[in-house]
Design an enzyme around this catalytic site. Sequence first.
Site, PDB file in Angstrom:
ATOM      1  CB  SER A 162      -0.894  -0.010   1.238  1.00  0.00           C
ATOM      2  OG  SER A 162      -1.907   0.954   1.147  1.00  0.00           O
ATOM      3  N   PRO A 163       0.378   2.345  -0.609  1.00  0.00           N
ATOM      4  CG  PRO A 163      -0.628   3.710  -2.202  1.00  0.00           C
ATOM      5  CD  PRO A 163      -0.845   2.460  -1.418  1.00  0.00           C
TER       6      PRO A 163
ATOM      7  CE1 TYR B  26      -3.022  14.596   2.378  1.00  0.00           C
ATOM      8  CE2 TYR B  26      -3.562  12.379   1.642  1.00  0.00           C
ATOM      9  CZ  TYR B  26      -2.918  13.232   2.533  1.00  0.00           C
ATOM     10  OH  TYR B  26      -2.188  12.722   3.573  1.00  0.00           O
TER      11      TYR B  26
ATOM     12  NE  ARG C 130      -5.520   4.118  -1.374  1.00  0.00           N
ATOM     13  CZ  ARG C 130      -4.743   3.630  -0.408  1.00  0.00           C
ATOM     14  NH1 ARG C 130      -4.335   4.417   0.578  1.00  0.00           N
ATOM     15  NH2 ARG C 130      -4.365   2.373  -0.417  1.00  0.00           N
TER      16      ARG C 130
ATOM     17  N   GLY D  46      -0.178  -2.187   4.310  1.00  0.00           N
ATOM     18  CA  GLY D  46       0.855  -1.202   4.594  1.00  0.00           C
ATOM     19  C   GLY D  46       1.722  -1.587   5.767  1.00  0.00           C
ATOM     20  NE  ARG D  47      -0.382   1.642  10.937  1.00  0.00           N
ATOM     21  CZ  ARG D  47      -1.322   2.323  10.293  1.00  0.00           C
ATOM     22  NH1 ARG D  47      -2.095   1.696   9.438  1.00  0.00           N
ATOM     23  NH2 ARG D  47      -1.478   3.613  10.489  1.00  0.00           N
TER      24      ARG D  47
END
Length: 818
Positions: free
Chosen positions: A471-472, A632, A680, A773-774
């Site tokens: 993941s980004p 964003y 996304r 991600g993590r």
Amino acid sequence: MTQPPKGAQPPPQRAQPTPPLPPTEAPAGRAPRALPGGRLSPPQRTRARPFRIAVVGGGPGGLYAAALLRRLTPGPEVTVWERNAPDDTFGFGVVLSDETLGGIEHADPAVYAALREDFVRWDDIDVVHRGQTLTSGGHGFAALGRRRLLRILHERCRALGVRLNFRTHAPPAAELARSYDLVIAADGVHSATRQDCADVFGTRLTTHRCRYIWLSADFAFDAFRFEIAETEHGVLQLHGYPYAPDASTVIVEAREEVWRRAGLDRLDERESTRRCAELFADALGGRPLRGNRSQWTAFRTVVNERWWHGNTVLLGDAAHTAHFSIGSGTKLAIEDAVALANHLASCLANHPGGHRAGHLPSHCQERSSVSEALAAYEAERRPAVESTQRAARASLEWFENLSLYVDQPPRRFAFNLLTRSRRVTHDNLRLRDAAFVTAVEREAELPPDTPPMFTPFRLRGLTLRNRVVVSPMDMYSAQDGTPGDFHLVHLGARALGGAGLVMTEMVCVSPEGRITPGCTGLYADAHAAAWRRVVDFAHDASPGTALGVQLGHSGRKGSTRLMWEGMDDPLPRGNWPLVAPSPLPYRRGVSQVPQALDTAGLAAVREQFVAAARRAARAGFDLLELHCAHGYLLSSFLSPLTNHRTDAYGGTLAARLRYPLEVFDAVREVWPADSPMTVRISATDWAEGGTTADDAVAVAAAFAAHGADAVDVSTGQVVPDERPDFGRSYQTPYADRIRNELGVPVIAVGAISSWDDVNSLLLAGRVDLCALGRPHLYDPHWTLHAAAEQGYMGPGAPWPLPYRAGSRRPPTGRADGR
């Protein structure tokens, strides 16, 4: 964009359960305890009185709490008020798990022994799909009649000296709180005690989309049975299970609109019972159904911010509810009762001043003792209840959206149903019934000995070797937008780690579009050259790995410090101006007020995205993702909470979509035709008045119509006062709905942490790709290690040649330590 670990919510601290005290069967009014020499103990010399407990509600939870408090605590006076008659009940059977039964056996063997004589046990679940019955075994259930359960608890309460008042309304909550040392509100989902102090308890009620009716059949099903009826009005479903050798519970459920179209809203109990028997005649073998003051109702989820106030505590459905499709209501209430009794008994037994004898001195010392017990009870039970409620919500939403899945192949449909709550998983189900899982995999045409996560997936001209995505994740480690050695090592390590697709962090399209000074960019040719170095390394060192770039603009969330210096805090100096759809700061009074983009500004930002996309193509990226999530710039056009424009780019959802779609179209035009492009989105803002799940479907449909090859479905981070429903795989239901309602490929994100979760989601047909991600921060080789742990050595997870010697788990030390 997924934030690194600092942004994560810390796990709740769970209190350790207090083991029950040894049984003490002393009746109320026990004589004062004598000390050596004939003197009375100090409590009895201070006008001691019995510890008085009021229980409002005579359901299983309230009755069991009353019995345990008499059994575990010497001498309290316990009184139960139940407004109905002893045999009145609004259900038929009760299902209890082995875990709950173990707790009952430990807390009160007498109750367990009585229950055991009446249990009906079975192991199978039958899922009937368009006339085909799919059976999965190894599950283990125990059930009995609700009336029998109540009788057992009535007898136990009477034997222990509990005062039972039937057909009697309890005094008002405030009066009870003044007259009793402890008030237990076990008066159900419509708890009057809770309602009297709803503002103190912080009560939130959610009414869901299905209507259901609770009925019974005079025969025993062979297994837990799920069956659907596809009618001209829509889909209805039956949940059935045996609770006696000659009786079964039958629940019929349908979406509200289906229920109304079928005319069920106009039927009384007798007519509803007859109509349900007709709809499910095959399941019932033509036999009738019967009711018990049965009415169609909508399930309500009860959540309370606090479970106790003063000397009043909520228990069972008064405190929390969980949908019947995971059989948890009575289970949770009984487990609440055990925990509450244990903590109160322990607290009273160890408190100075007479509590050991179940009496209290006539002063306020009792209040602190009760408060300690109630706080410990809530601390122990809340994490378990919240976990169950998350699973129950996933289950009820699956049934609300049942029509999305009915066209799945039969075995996939059954697997999807069995794993709907995310508590039963691919690996767990294989342990229960390996033959069933093998049949599901064979129907899905998986290659032999290939876990679902290691099957390929095609997006336009790009074929990913497996379904795992890195993941980004923002790294905040660039210099003036240029990725350096850190990014080479960071992304290169993840590419070597086996994932099918490795995504960059959000790469900003302009200096003013950065979140922090440490964010990467693609607004200069030097950036493209630096990214080319990273992409080439990944392609050369780990052939078959795809590299994706995520393009975005920070909007009103820009010009902030590095995450570890103060997440979302403005820079102390050197700030750059911000732009947004509307002049609304991210954090009022803290964040900079952005300038609303005018026509020229909109055009300029769009061209910045186009220029960045051209550079991304020159850098050799395989996939481009447009970042329209997490508050964003493009995301803030989509949300009504952040877009207050009155021109063509604000107002309706179609208008709010206009600018993000313009940017998407412009980027798609310059991005190589054979290379995929994804988007996304935040599928919900987790805030009142924000983007909803229905909006998310419309947003995804619009991007798909404009050529998006997949939708990366995230949630939240749009407004700072969001209230996300954190939990395992908590965002996947949004991806699931988009995929199965629109037929659009989706990437799921959000606390997907195990390869078992990935396999479960994929085989159930809920998602196409899983982004983690993590887990990849914790272990850059997470995908390869997942392959090794599953014994997979195929083409979906090839080990780089220099690492091949590490493709098997290293041996551990000998048991004898040598």
